[in-house]
Design an enzyme around this catalytic site. Sequence first.
Site, PDB file in Angstrom:
ATOM      1  N   LYS A  52       0.937  -1.124  -0.081  1.00  0.00           N
ATOM      2  CA  LYS A  52       0.058   0.103   0.054  1.00  0.00           C
ATOM      3  C   LYS A  52       0.772   1.312  -0.078  1.00  0.00           C
ATOM      4  O   LYS A  52       0.365   2.128  -0.832  1.00  0.00           O
ATOM      5  CB  LYS A  52      -1.031   0.014   1.375  1.00  0.00           C
ATOM      6  CG  LYS A  52      -2.017  -1.136   1.190  1.00  0.00           C
ATOM      7  CD  LYS A  52      -2.781  -1.330   2.436  1.00  0.00           C
ATOM      8  CE  LYS A  52      -3.689  -2.394   2.352  1.00  0.00           C
ATOM      9  NZ  LYS A  52      -4.406  -2.909   3.549  1.00  0.00           N
ATOM     10  N   GLN A  96      -4.469  -1.492   9.574  1.00  0.00           N
ATOM     11  CA  GLN A  96      -4.446  -2.852   8.853  1.00  0.00           C
ATOM     12  C   GLN A  96      -4.825  -3.849   9.932  1.00  0.00           C
ATOM     13  O   GLN A  96      -4.681  -4.178  10.899  1.00  0.00           O
ATOM     14  CB  GLN A  96      -2.577  -2.959   8.704  1.00  0.00           C
ATOM     15  CG  GLN A  96      -2.478  -4.419   8.030  1.00  0.00           C
ATOM     16  CD  GLN A  96      -3.093  -4.520   6.681  1.00  0.00           C
ATOM     17  OE1 GLN A  96      -3.044  -3.246   5.942  1.00  0.00           O
ATOM     18  NE2 GLN A  96      -3.678  -5.307   6.139  1.00  0.00           N
ATOM     19  N   ASP A 119     -10.666   2.961   4.448  1.00  0.00           N
ATOM     20  CA  ASP A 119     -11.201   1.457   4.067  1.00  0.00           C
ATOM     21  C   ASP A 119     -12.926   1.147   4.301  1.00  0.00           C
ATOM     22  O   ASP A 119     -13.629   0.454   3.822  1.00  0.00           O
ATOM     23  CB  ASP A 119     -10.952   0.423   5.224  1.00  0.00           C
ATOM     24  CG  ASP A 119      -9.739  -0.346   4.663  1.00  0.00           C
ATOM     25  OD1 ASP A 119      -9.313  -0.318   3.533  1.00  0.00           O
ATOM     26  OD2 ASP A 119      -8.718  -1.050   5.387  1.00  0.00           O
TER      27      ASP A 119
END
Length: 286
Positions: A52, A96, A119
Site C-alpha cells: 500500500k 491494517q 477502508d
Amino acid sequence: MRIIDGKACAQQVKDQIAKEVAEIKANGQRPPRLDIFLVGDRPDSLSYVSSKYKTCKALGMDCEQHLLPATTSESELMVMIDECNRNDDVDAILIQLPLPDHYNSARVLDFIDYRKDADGLHLMNVGLLHLGEPYVMPCTPKGIITLLETNNIEVAGEHVVMIGRSQLVGEPTAQLLIHSDATVTLCHSRTKNLPEIAHLGDIVITAAGKPDLLKPSDFKDGAVLIDVAMNRVNGKLQGDVYSEATRPELEKRLSACTPVPGGVGPMTIAMLMQNVLDIYKLRANI
Ligand code: NAP
C-alpha cells in the site's frame, strides 16, 4: 468466455489517479496523504502495508507508516489515531487488520474520523452505504462493482447470488448491488442447497474462502462468475471456483469470469488509492 482482467482495469484506475495527483501538485497544492497503522509484525500484514505504501508513493501521494509493536495498548493507538484525526494534513487513515487479539477492532475502527476512513469500515460509513448514500466504500466491494461496470456487465434486474456475508466483502457488496437494482440472494455457511441457488444466478460472486465450493456444472449457461476468494492450495492461488484445473470447464459454461490471481485482487488496492484521492477532494472541496 471473456476473462475479466482486473490487472488491466486496476492499472487504468491507477494511471488516472497519478494524472490527477500530478495536476494537484502542479497547481501548487500538497498531494493527498494516507496514514497506515500496523500493530504487530505478522508477515502477511507487513507485506500488505508495504505494498500500500509503495503504491501510494508510485502514484505521487504521501504515505506515513506507523509500525507499532504488538505490545501497544488500545488506548495508546487511540491517541495516535486522534492526532491523525486532528491533523489537517492527513486525509485518510487505515488500520491494517487483523489487530492483535487484545484489541476491540470495531471500537478502534469507529475511533477514526469517518470522513478520513480509507477502508470505509467505520460504523457511519457502513450505515451510509446501507442507506444507498455511501461516503467511503469498502475497497473490495467497490472493486467488484467497478469491474462489473467497466466490463459493461449490467446488474439492474439481474439475479446476483452473493456467497459470503462478511463485513469486509459479502455484506457490503450485496448492499451495493441492491442499490444498483439487482435482485440479490445472499448465501453463507448455513445456506442449504447452495449449488441449486448458484444455478439461478445470472451473476455469481464467491467470497467464502473455500476451494471447490462449486463445480462448473453448478452454473447456468452464460452466467458471469466473480471469484473474489484467494485460497492457497499446494502453494498456488486459486478461487472458490476458478483454478487452472476448472478453467476449461468454466469456459464452456460461463460468459465471463474473473481469474484468480489477476481478477478482483488487483482492484482492491486500486480502490484504496481511489478512496484516498476521493477523500482528499471531498475535504478540499475540489
Ligand atoms: P470471511 O470473513 O471468512 O467470510 C467468509 C464468508 O463465507 C462467511 O460469510 C461464511 O459464512 C461464508 N462461507 C464459508 N463457508 C461457506 C460455505 N461452505 N458455503 C457458503 N458460504 C460459506 O472471509 P472474507 O474476509 O469475506 O474473505 C472471503 C474470501 O475472499 C477469502 O478467500 C479472502 O482471502 C478473499 N478476499 C479477497 C480479497 C481480494 O482483494 N481479492 C479481499 C478480501 C478477501 P458465515 O457468515 O455463515 O460464517
